[in-house]
Write an enzyme that holds these catalytic residues in place. Sequence first.
Site, short mmCIF file in Angstrom:
data_model
loop_
_atom_site.label_atom_id
_atom_site.label_comp_id
_atom_site.label_asym_id
_atom_site.label_seq_id
_atom_site.Cartn_x
_atom_site.Cartn_y
_atom_site.Cartn_z
N GLU A 1 -7.79 -1.87 2.30
CA GLU A 1 -6.56 -1.16 2.68
C GLU A 1 -6.63 0.34 2.41
OE1 GLU A 1 -3.45 -3.51 0.81
OE2 GLU A 1 -4.10 -5.31 1.84
N ASN B 1 -11.71 -3.71 4.81
CA ASN B 1 -10.75 -4.76 5.14
C ASN B 1 -9.34 -4.16 5.16
OD1 ASN B 1 -10.23 -7.72 5.29
ND2 ASN B 1 -9.21 -7.46 3.31
N HIS C 1 -2.37 -10.85 8.84
CA HIS C 1 -1.07 -11.29 8.33
C HIS C 1 -0.03 -11.06 9.43
CE1 HIS C 1 -2.33 -12.04 4.24
NE2 HIS C 1 -2.92 -10.86 4.20
N GLU D 1 -7.63 -12.91 6.29
CA GLU D 1 -6.44 -13.32 5.51
C GLU D 1 -5.32 -13.84 6.42
OE1 GLU D 1 -5.10 -10.25 2.79
OE2 GLU D 1 -7.14 -9.61 2.32
N ASP E 1 -2.33 -15.50 8.14
CA ASP E 1 -1.17 -16.38 8.00
C ASP E 1 -0.10 -15.88 8.97
OD1 ASP E 1 -0.28 -14.17 6.49
OD2 ASP E 1 -0.31 -15.26 4.59
O1 9MR Z 1 -1.99 -13.27 -2.26
C1 9MR Z 1 -2.07 -12.28 -3.22
C2 9MR Z 1 -0.91 -12.40 -4.19
O2 9MR Z 1 -1.03 -13.60 -4.94
C3 9MR Z 1 -0.85 -11.20 -5.12
O3 9MR Z 1 0.29 -11.29 -5.94
C4 9MR Z 1 -0.84 -9.93 -4.29
C5 9MR Z 1 -0.79 -8.72 -5.18
O4 9MR Z 1 -0.87 -7.55 -4.50
O5 9MR Z 1 -2.00 -9.89 -3.46
C6 9MR Z 1 -2.04 -10.93 -2.54
O6 9MR Z 1 -3.18 -10.82 -1.72
C7 9MR Z 1 -3.27 -9.66 -0.90
C8 9MR Z 1 -4.73 -9.34 -0.69
O7 9MR Z 1 -5.37 -9.23 -1.92
C9 9MR Z 1 -4.91 -8.09 0.13
N1 9MR Z 1 -4.18 -8.15 1.36
C10 9MR Z 1 -2.80 -8.54 1.29
C11 9MR Z 1 -2.67 -9.85 0.50
C12 9MR Z 1 -1.23 -10.31 0.49
O8 9MR Z 1 -0.46 -9.37 -0.19
#
Ligand code: 9MR
Length: 385
Positions: free
Chosen positions: A186, A229, A265, A294, A296
């Site tokens: 990001e 990513n 997402h 990722e 969903d």
């Molecule tokens: O799914 C992850 C969640 O459990 C955490 O609390 C969160 C914290 O920022 O991160 C989520 O995963 C993220 C991923 O690492 C990067 N892309 C976005 C995902 C969803 O927020």
Amino acid sequence: MKKLRIIMVGALAAGALYVVGPSTATAAPAPRALPAAQPKTGPGWHSPTPTTDLPLRVLARRHGLGVGTAINVTALANDTAYRERAAREFSAVTAENVMKWESLEPTRGQYNWGPADELVAFAQRNGQKIHGHTLLWHNQLPAWLTEGVADGSIDSAELRRIVKNHITTVVKRYRGKVRSWDVVNEAFTDDANPVLRDTIFRQHLGPDYIADALRWAHAADPTAKLFLNDYAIDGINPKSTAYYELAKELRKRRVPLHGIGFQGHLDLQYPLPIDAPQNLARFDRLGLETAFTEVDVRYFLPTDTYKEAGQVGSFNTLLSACLLTPKCVMFTVWGFTDKYSWVPEWFEGQGAATPFDENLQPKPAYRGLQQVLAVASDPNRRRGF
Ligand code: 9MR
């Protein structure tokens, strides 16, 4: 009502004219001969039902495609049904949280490898490849790091040493075990003119920190595929174009960048990135791997049939885009069951974003993925038309 009836009558009349028209004007052309029926056995034939209801990893094999899921390591340890389903369906796994910096090094210099090692062992037992997530991200950084940078006790030169050391230590530990890494996650902003996010890395290591991170990771494991990513880059838009320009420049400079991860997402209230195939194609032409990392598809609860259908279509659009792209290597969902999805916690009122429900039963979205994998001919290697 009256107006409607007139329109309907008009439409019927037009239809009748159309049907009657050609046969009275000229003789209908003879139908072309139909091709002989294809044999229903042998390679390439997939009879619909019995062979469609197979685990995703089995269906994806003939495409050379990895199908992955993010793994919640706590669920892996405590929930047998979760563990079994994860092993059965997927040929790739990503740590949802346990390979992030905050989790790996909560105290400076003291690594907490346990949970990440558990995931690696699980993947190895089940013949799954590992997508490492993530070496540098502005979220989920350890407090000692962010606080040290904020209060000046960690200066720029020291931050550079710390970052290099972090990348080297983590990548070396999993050398030969992690197939690919999200080296920077990001990195770009979301606005109309995306620029590199103003993170501690950008501020203190300079704008070339991405190239540096890629080089450090490559030195630590020359065989790992190195990815950038991000989210909201699935279709063609200013942010994905910023990645395209960056990727082009890094490739030209021979910086070891090997792939781009498209998080995927999706949210049913926003337009579907239907141009994902065209987007991925341009990265493919740069010689890069691509992957959905990722996926969903969230929406406002409660579920209804419209939303369910929208979700099927959304998953399938991204999977199809991947199958249409020669070097799209992996399609990963961000959690496979609604039981553990991150969505309800982060988006009030939304949920049901994954292919399995809270009882780990398959949803229409799962059936859709199975069907696309089963029906798709590989356009690059096997299309025999
Ligand atoms: O799914 C992850 C969640 O459990 C955490 O609390 C969160 C914290 O920022 O991160 C989520 O995963 C993220 C991923 O690492 C990067 N892309 C976005 C995902 C969803 O927020």
